[in-house]
Design an enzyme around this catalytic site. Structure first.
Site, PDB file in Angstrom:
ATOM      1  N   CYS A 414       0.823  -1.203   0.000  1.00 27.66           N
ATOM      2  CA  CYS A 414       0.000   0.000   0.000  1.00 27.66           C
ATOM      3  C   CYS A 414       0.857   1.252   0.000  1.00 27.66           C
ATOM      4  O   CYS A 414       0.412   2.317  -0.416  1.00 27.66           O
ATOM      5  CB  CYS A 414      -0.934   0.001   1.207  1.00 27.66           C
ATOM      6  N   LYS A 417       1.160   3.449  -3.079  1.00 31.48           N
ATOM      7  CA  LYS A 417       0.117   4.365  -3.507  1.00 31.48           C
ATOM      8  C   LYS A 417       0.626   5.801  -3.442  1.00 31.48           C
ATOM      9  O   LYS A 417       1.450   6.152  -2.606  1.00 31.48           O
ATOM     10  CB  LYS A 417      -1.117   4.219  -2.614  1.00 31.48           C
ATOM     11  N   ASP A 447     -16.272   3.398  -1.108  1.00 31.28           N
ATOM     12  CA  ASP A 447     -15.309   2.337  -1.349  1.00 31.28           C
ATOM     13  C   ASP A 447     -15.331   1.862  -2.794  1.00 31.28           C
ATOM     14  O   ASP A 447     -14.347   1.294  -3.279  1.00 31.28           O
ATOM     15  CB  ASP A 447     -15.583   1.149  -0.418  1.00 31.28           C
ATOM     16  N   ASP A 464      -7.743  -1.213 -20.754  1.00 33.20           N
ATOM     17  CA  ASP A 464      -6.451  -1.056 -21.420  1.00 33.20           C
ATOM     18  C   ASP A 464      -5.506  -0.339 -20.475  1.00 33.20           C
ATOM     19  O   ASP A 464      -5.926   0.524 -19.691  1.00 33.20           O
ATOM     20  CB  ASP A 464      -6.591  -0.253 -22.722  1.00 33.20           C
ATOM     21  N   GLY A 537     -10.633   5.277  -9.417  1.00 32.28           N
ATOM     22  CA  GLY A 537      -9.457   4.596  -9.916  1.00 32.28           C
ATOM     23  C   GLY A 537      -8.445   4.341  -8.832  1.00 32.28           C
ATOM     24  O   GLY A 537      -8.747   4.384  -7.629  1.00 32.28           O
ATOM     25  N   HIS A 538      -7.224   4.095  -9.243  1.00 26.66           N
ATOM     26  CA  HIS A 538      -6.125   3.804  -8.316  1.00 26.66           C
ATOM     27  C   HIS A 538      -4.876   4.476  -8.855  1.00 26.66           C
ATOM     28  O   HIS A 538      -4.639   4.509 -10.060  1.00 26.66           O
ATOM     29  CB  HIS A 538      -5.899   2.296  -8.207  1.00 26.66           C
TER      30      HIS A 538
END
Length: 743
Positions: A414, A417, A447, A464, A537-538
Site C-alpha cells: 500500500c 500508492k 469504497d 487497457d 481509480g487507483h
C-alpha cells in the site's frame, strides 16, 4: 538502473538558438534530480542564418531546421509541443494554449520576436511576415508551388532594409528567376531609412551595387504607409502594384510578455541582467531576440543568440544549485555575412566589407558546422550513470530531502500508492466530471463506484493499460483515453464511465502531483468530450509513468456491433492511418522526425466517436478497432468470428493501406516495433506474402497500433460515402483459399 528521483523542474520555453545548446549541454552533462522540459510551439526550429539560403534554394527545409523531437530524445529532455501564452509567477506556471499550465522551478524563455506588422496598416491582411521564421518556411514552399507555372509579371515587394530584408530580397530574386521560368520577375525593396543602417558604409555601397547589377529596385528613405490587396502605398504618393509582400521590419515583442509582470525594456522585450536572468525575478531567464541586456545593448541578430547558449547553460546550473551567477559580456565588434542568393556573399566588420563566392562558401561551412552539432546524434552514448546518480543535496528543499532520505525504503504494498494529499489536490484541480447516471463516484466518494444501467441497455466493459511512450504527460493522457475507449466505440456503444489506473515515478511531492494532474487532465479532455465520467481509480508509484482505464459503455444489446458479421460483397473501411508502432519505436531511438511524431500523435489523440456514428448510419455489418495485434491480427479475428471462420475471405489491397508520414521510410531502414515479431505469427493466414515480399507497405499489416482507427465491413454502395479508406473486399471463401489474399 533506477533513475534518480526528480527534485527540480527546469523549463525552457521556445526552441531558439541558445536553448538548443542548453538541451545538448544538459544531455552531455546531466544534473541528476533535474527534469529538463522544452515547450515549443514548433516541432522543427529554424536556424535563422540559413533561412535566406533556404529561400534562395541552396538548402532543403530539413537542412536548415533543427528537429526538436530528435534533439530532445538524444539529450533526455522532455518535449511538450504547445504554445506558451503567459506566465503565472505566483504559482510558478507557464500558461499554455488549449491545455493546463506547466509548473517550473526555474524558467528560461527563448521565443524570438516578430516583425511589427501591427504598426503597418493592412500588413496583417495582405503581407507575409518573415517571423516567426518557422511559419515562413512552410509559406515559402507553398508560394513556390503557386508561382512555378506563373505567366506574365510577377511583382514582389520586401519591406525592411535591415540585414534580413536585404538577404530576403536577394534570395527571392534568385529563386524566382530560377523556378518561375515563364514569369517576368521584379523585386522591390523599400525602407524608411538607409539599408543596413548601423553597418559599415562599405557594406551599403556593395549591396547597392549588387541590387543595381541584378535589377532589383531599391527605394531608400521612403516609408510604407499602408498595404492594400495587390498594392503597397508609399509616403511619397507612389503606389506599387504587387503580387506578394514580405515584411521584415523592426522586431516586436509578443503581446503576452506585458501580462507577466516582469520588467520590460522600452520596446516590450524582457529586461535581463548580464547574467541573462530577469531583472525582476530570480527564477526566470530570457535570451535571444525576446530579451534585452540594458548594460550591453546589441542588435537582435542570430550571432548574439548563439553566443548566449553556453553562459545560459552554466548559469542555469548555478541557479539550480543556489550558486552565484556569472555575467556574460557579448562582443562589441562582430562579423556579419550576408548571402546574396546567387552563391556569393558579402562579409562586413567594423569599417570594411568584402564580396565573393568564397565568402559564401565560408558562411556555408560555418552554418553547416553549427547545425551538425544539433542535428546529428551524439557519437557515443549519453552518460546514463551520471544521469542516474544521486542528486546533489543542494538541489533539495525540505520536502525533497525527506524523499531522498527514504527513497531506498519505499515499500511496494500500500506504500506504493500516491499520497492522499497529492491525490486530493489533483482531484480538486480536475473538478467533477460532467453529469451522468453514476450514483456513487468522485462526486460522492465511497469504497466503490455504483452505476445504474438504464432499462433495455447492456453494459459494455473493456480495459487497457500501458506505460508511457512520450514525454508529454497531457498528450499521453489523451492517447490513453482514446485507446481505452476504442473498444466501446467499436461496439457501437456510448461511453459512460471510466476507472483510471495511474502510475507516476517517485519524485518530490509537487512534481508527482503535476505529473498525475497532467496525465489525468489529458484523459479528462477526451473523456469529457465523449460523455464519459471519470468515477474513480487507483494511483501508485512505479519506475516510469503508466496509465490505463477500465471503461464502461451502454448499448442496446440487439444493436451492438460485433467483430463477426462479414458478408460477401462488403467493403473493408479503415478510419485512421497505420504506422504508430514503427514511428514510436523510432522515436525511442531518436531517429523519427518531429513532424512524423506530431502527425502520429494528432491521429492517436483523435477520438473515434464520429467515425463510429458514421459507420452505424451507413449500416455497418461488422466492426473492430485496430490496436496491438495490428491490422492482420484484428482482421483475422473478424474473419474467425464470422460463422465458423471458414465462410469468408478478404482481398486486401496493399497499395490502398493509408500510412502515416515516415512509417514506410522507417520500415525501409529496418526499424519495427518490438511487438511486430509477435504479430508476424499471423502471416500463415495470408496468401501472397512471398509474392508481395518487396512491397513497401507490407510491414504495415503487422505494425501494432496505439489508439488506432476502426476497421469495418460496410455495404459496397455506401463505402465511398464514409470518411475513411477502402482497403479491401469480402468474398465467400472457397476451398483452398486463405483467410486473407493480398492484391
Amino acid at each position: 538502473m533506477q533513475a534518480a528521483p526528480l527534485l527540480k523542474d527546469l523549463v525552457l520555453v521556445g526552441g531558439g538558438h541558445a536553448h538548443v545548446h542548453v538541451l545538448k549541454s544538459f544531455g552531455m552533462k546531466p544534473m541528476p534530480g533535474v527534469r529538463l522540459t522544452l515547450i515549443g510551439r514548433d516541432i522543427e526550429t529554424p536556424y535563422s542564418g540559413m533561412i535566406p539560403g533556404f529561400v534562395a534554394g541552396h538548402y532543403s527545409f530539413d537542412e536548415c531546421h533543427i528537429d526538436l523531437a530528435r534533439l530532445s530524445a538524444w539529450t533526455g529532455a522532455r518535449l511538450i509541443h504547445a504554445e506558451a501564452i503567459g506566465i503565472d509567477r505566483d504559482n510558478r506556471q507557464v500558461l499554455l494554449k488549449d491545455r493546463p499550465p506547466v509548473t517550473y522551478d526555474f524558467l528560461s524563455i527563448d521565443v524570438g520576436s516578430s516583425p511589427s506588422v501591427d504598426a503597418l496598416p493592412g500588413a496583417a491582411e495582405h503581407a507575409t511576415p518573415v517571423k516567426p521564421i518557422a511559419e515562413l518556411g512552410r509559406r515559402w514552399l507553398a508560394f513556390l508551388e503557386r508561382v512555378k507555372d506563373w505567366q506574365g509579371s510577377l511583382r514582389i515587394a520586401v519591406i525592411g532594409g535591415g540585414a534580413g530584408g536585404v538577404e530576403l530580397a536577394l534570395a527571392i530574386d534568385h529563386r524566382l528567376r530560377a523556378i518561375a521560368h515563364k514569369a517576368e520577375v521584379s523585386v522591390t525593396l523599400t525602407t524608411k531609412g538607409e539599408i543596413l543602417s548601423g553597418q559599415a558604409a562599405a557594406a551599403r555601397r556593395k549591396i547597392r551595387a549588387i541590387f543595381q547589377r541584378r535589377g532589383i529596385r531599391l527605394l531608400e528613405n521612403v516609408a510604407t504607409t499602408r498595404l492594400e490587396d495587390g498594392t503597397v502605398l508609399l509616403e511619397n504618393g507612389e503606389r506599387l502594384a504587387v503580387d506578394d509582400v514580405f515584411v521584415v521590419t523592426e522586431a516586436s515583442a509578443a503581446k503576452w510578455f506585458a501580462g507577466t509582470g516582469l520588467p520590460l525594456d522600452l520596446r516590450g522585450f524582457f529586461a535581463v541582467e548580464p547574467t541573462l536572468r530577469s531583472t525582476g525575478d530570480e527564477r526566470i531567464f530570457a535570451v535571444g531576440d525576446c530579451a534585452s541586456v540594458a548594460t550591453h545593448p546589441r542588435p537582435k541578430a542570430g550571432v548574439f543568440a548563439v553566443r548566449q547558449g553556453p553562459p545560459l547553460a552554466e548559469n542555469l546550473r548555478r541557479a539550480l544549485l543556489g550558486q552565484p551567477l556569472q555575467p556574460f559580456t557579448p562582443q562589441s565588434r562582430y562579423l556579419s555575412i550576408l548571402g546574396t542568393g546567387d552563391g556569393h556573399a558579402v562579409a562586413t566588420r567594423s569599417g570594411w566589407a568584402i564580396e565573393g563566392a568564397w565568402v559564401w562558401r565560408w558562411k556555408d561551412h560555418i552554418d553547416r558546422k553549427w547545425m551538425r552539432m544539433y542535428c546529428e546524434p551524439p557519437a557515443g552514448p549519453m552518460d546514463m550513470a551520471a544521469r542516474n546518480a544521486p542528486p546533489d543535496p543542494a538541489l533539495a528543499d525540505a520536502e525533497a530531502k525527506r524523499l531522498l532520505a527514504d527513497i531506498g525504503m519505499r515499500c511496494g504494498g500500500c506504500g506504493a500508492k500516491v499520497g492522499a494529499n497529492v491525490l486530493t489536490r489533483v482531484l480538486g484541480r480536475l473538478g467533477p466530471s460532467p453529469g451522468s447516471n453514476v450514483t456513487i463516484g468522485l462526486d460522492a466518494p465511497d469504497d466503490a463506484a455504483m452505476i445504474e444501467v438504464p432499462a433495455g441497455q447492456a453494459l459494455v466493459q473493456s480495459v487497457d493499460f500501458f506505460r508511457t511512450f512520450i514525454d508529454d504527460p497531457f498528450a499521453f493522457g489523451e492517447v490513453a483515453a482514446v485507446h481505452a475507449l476504442g473498444d466501446v466505440w467499436a461496439m457501437g456503444a456510448r461511453p459512460h464511465s471510466a476507472l483510471a489506473l495511474a502510475v507516476v515515478p517517485a519524485a518530490a511531492e509537487r512534481l508527482m502531483e503535476e505529473d498525475l494532474f497532467q496525465m489525468l487532465s489529458g484523459a479528462r479532455s477526451v473523456l469529457d468530450r465523449s460523455g464519459c465520467a471519470l468515477i474513480g481509480g487507483h494511483s501508485g508509484e512505479g519506475p516510469e509513468a503508466a496509465l490505463g482505464f477500465s471503461v464502461n459503455g451502454l448499448v442496446v444489446a440487439a444493436k451492438a456491433l460485433r467483430k463477426g458479421g462479414l458478408r460477401p460483397g462488403d467493403r473493408l473501411v479503415l478510419t485512421k492511418k497505420l504506422g504508430t508502432g514503427v514511428i514510436f519505436a523510432a522515436a525511442m531511438r531518436g531517429v523519427a522526425r518531429g513532424r512524423w511524431i506530431a502527425e502520429a500523435l494528432a491521429a492517436m489523440r483523435t477520438p473515434s466517436d464520429k467515425a463510429a456514428a458514421a459507420l452505424i448510419a451507413a449500416g455497418v455489418h461488422a466492426c473492430t478497432d485496430v490496436t496491438g495485434f495490428g491490422l492482420t491480427g484484428h482482421l483475422a479475428e473478424m474473419i474467425r468470428a464470422t460463422g465458423r471462420g471458414d465462410e469468408v475471405s478478404v482481398d486486401l489491397h496493399l497499395d490502398a493501406l493509408p500510412a502515416l508520414d515516415g512509417a514506410v521510410e522507417l520500415f525501409a531502414q529496418g526499424l519495427a516495433s518490438s511487438l511486430q515479431p509477435e504479430n508476424l505469427r499471423a502471416r500463415h493466414l495470408i496468401d501472397g506474402m512471398d509474392r508481395m515480399a518487396g512491397h513497401a507497405k507490407l510491414p504495415l499489416l503487422f505494425d501494432p497500433q496505439t489508439a488506432g482507427g476502426l476497421l469495418a465491413a460496410v455495404p459496397a454502395e455506401v463505402a465511398n460515402t464514409i470518411e475513411g479508406v477502402v482497403i479491401g473486399e469480402v468474398h465467400a471463401r472457397t476451398e483452398g483459399r486463405s483467410f486473407i489474399h493480398l492484391v
